[in-house]
Design an enzyme around this catalytic site. Structure first.
Site, mmCIF file in Angstrom:
data_model
loop_
_atom_site.group_PDB
_atom_site.id
_atom_site.type_symbol
_atom_site.label_atom_id
_atom_site.label_comp_id
_atom_site.label_asym_id
_atom_site.label_seq_id
_atom_site.Cartn_x
_atom_site.Cartn_y
_atom_site.Cartn_z
ATOM 1 N N ASP A 9 5.757 -4.332 -35.374
ATOM 2 C CA ASP A 9 4.769 -5.488 -35.500
ATOM 3 C C ASP A 9 5.648 -6.590 -35.966
ATOM 4 O OD1 ASP A 9 2.603 -7.020 -35.841
ATOM 5 O OD2 ASP A 9 2.779 -6.643 -37.934
ATOM 6 N N ASP A 11 4.599 -10.033 -37.659
ATOM 7 C CA ASP A 11 4.055 -10.728 -38.812
ATOM 8 C C ASP A 11 3.661 -9.781 -39.942
ATOM 9 O OD1 ASP A 11 4.024 -13.594 -38.116
ATOM 10 O OD2 ASP A 11 2.458 -12.791 -36.493
ATOM 11 N N GLY A 44 0.260 -9.374 -31.647
ATOM 12 C CA GLY A 44 -0.800 -9.883 -31.366
ATOM 13 C C GLY A 44 -0.350 -11.433 -30.748
ATOM 14 N N ASP A 218 1.415 -3.267 -40.136
ATOM 15 C CA ASP A 218 0.638 -3.472 -41.575
ATOM 16 C C ASP A 218 -0.874 -3.830 -41.438
ATOM 17 O OD1 ASP A 218 0.207 -6.937 -42.022
ATOM 18 O OD2 ASP A 218 1.345 -6.200 -40.411
ATOM 19 N N ASN A 221 -4.841 -4.104 -35.944
ATOM 20 C CA ASN A 221 -4.338 -4.080 -34.566
ATOM 21 C C ASN A 221 -3.194 -3.123 -34.367
ATOM 22 O OD1 ASN A 221 -2.660 -5.948 -36.043
ATOM 23 N ND2 ASN A 221 -2.293 -7.094 -33.709
#
Length: 273
Positions: A9, A11, A44, A218, A221
């Site tokens: 991921d 962010d 995302g 984290d 999603n």
């Protein structure tokens, strides 16, 4: 276990709070790629908002991949081709718009390289800052979206959005994937599309086994890919309920959590083989 892929991921995971990759993390990921490990970015974010990270980590050179829009697109960094793409119809967008009006929350989506929303709001501005895409204020959201889009976001402060999420997950079960990527972003994609399902599709294509994959994140999603991977890793800054479902908890995004996993689970093994 010899891991062949690490899925990250962006962010609050790979990226520090100032939207940079730390020197230690970059060095670890470059060494991993030189050892033949695929580094995959899964966010995302729209593809455009991920490309600079892919360039910094030289994913094109190492023939790796981007899973953007929560897995609704899989992009081959070397050829730029889409291996997979999922969309929501304008009719579905209209329905989501009506639900957002009912629940009294904001809404936006991506059309071309712009973020479409009806009312100026701080959350679309945050997304604009994160992705580099400009915000376009449209007169009527549902009428402005005339082509299929990859995903839609509802926007509101965290406490209220958590309640909306609970309501809409029940209401849209089996019809759409509904999950939060940040406390103030509730995301909607085609039913069954998650970072986990896209990761499954990608490794099947590449002939990599589930147990040979590390996935790190984290937020909610990220949960599907954390639970799917052979080694599912939660960041130290993840909520407790994400940590409980992970196989392993690393340090925070501000304290080289990604680098520490790469060093311990990939580079140490490579140096001993």
């Amino acid at each position: 276990m010899e891991y062949k892929m690490i899925v990250l991921d962006l962010d609050d995971t790979l990226l520090r709070d100032d939207q940079t990759v730390s020197p230690r993390t970059k060095e670890a990921l470059m060494k991993a790629q030189e050892a033949g490990v695929k580094v995959v970015l899964a966010s995302g974010r729209p593809t455009y908002g991920m490309e600079w990270v892919a360039e910094e980590l030289q994913l094109e050179k190492y023939g790796s991949f981007i899973l953007s829009f929560n897995g609704a697109k899989i992009i081959n960094c070397r050829t730029k081709e889409e291996l997979f793409s999922s969309t929501l119809s304008p009719k579905t967008v209209k329905h989501l718009y009506e639900l957002s009006q009912r629940e009294n929350v904001g809404i936006h989506t991506y059309v071309g390289n712009e973020i479409f929303t009806e009312v100026e709001n701080p959350y679309s501005d945050i997304e604009s800052d994160l992705t580099g895409l400009p915000v376009k204020i449209v007169d009527h959201f549902a009428k402005a979206v005339t082509e299929p889009v990859v995903k839609v976001l509802m926007l509101e402060e965290a406490e209220k959005l958590a309640k909306v999420e609970e309501t809409l997950q029940k209401e849209l079960e089996g019809k759409l994937s509904v999950m939060r990527s940040k406390p103030f972003f509730l995301e909607f994609t085609e039913a069954g599309v998650t970072k986990g399902t896209s990761l499954h599709q990608l490794i099947t294509e590449l002939g990599i086994k589930q147990e040979e994959v590390i996935a790190m994140g984290d937020s909610y999603n990220d949960l599907a890919m954390i639970e799917f991977a052979g080694l599912g890793v939660a960041m130290g800054n993840a909520p407790d309920d994400i940590k409980e479902k992970a196989n392993y908890v690393t340090d925070t995004n501000m304290n080289d959590g990604v680098a520490k996993v790469v060093e311990d689970f990939i580079l140490k093994v490579a140096s001993h083989s």
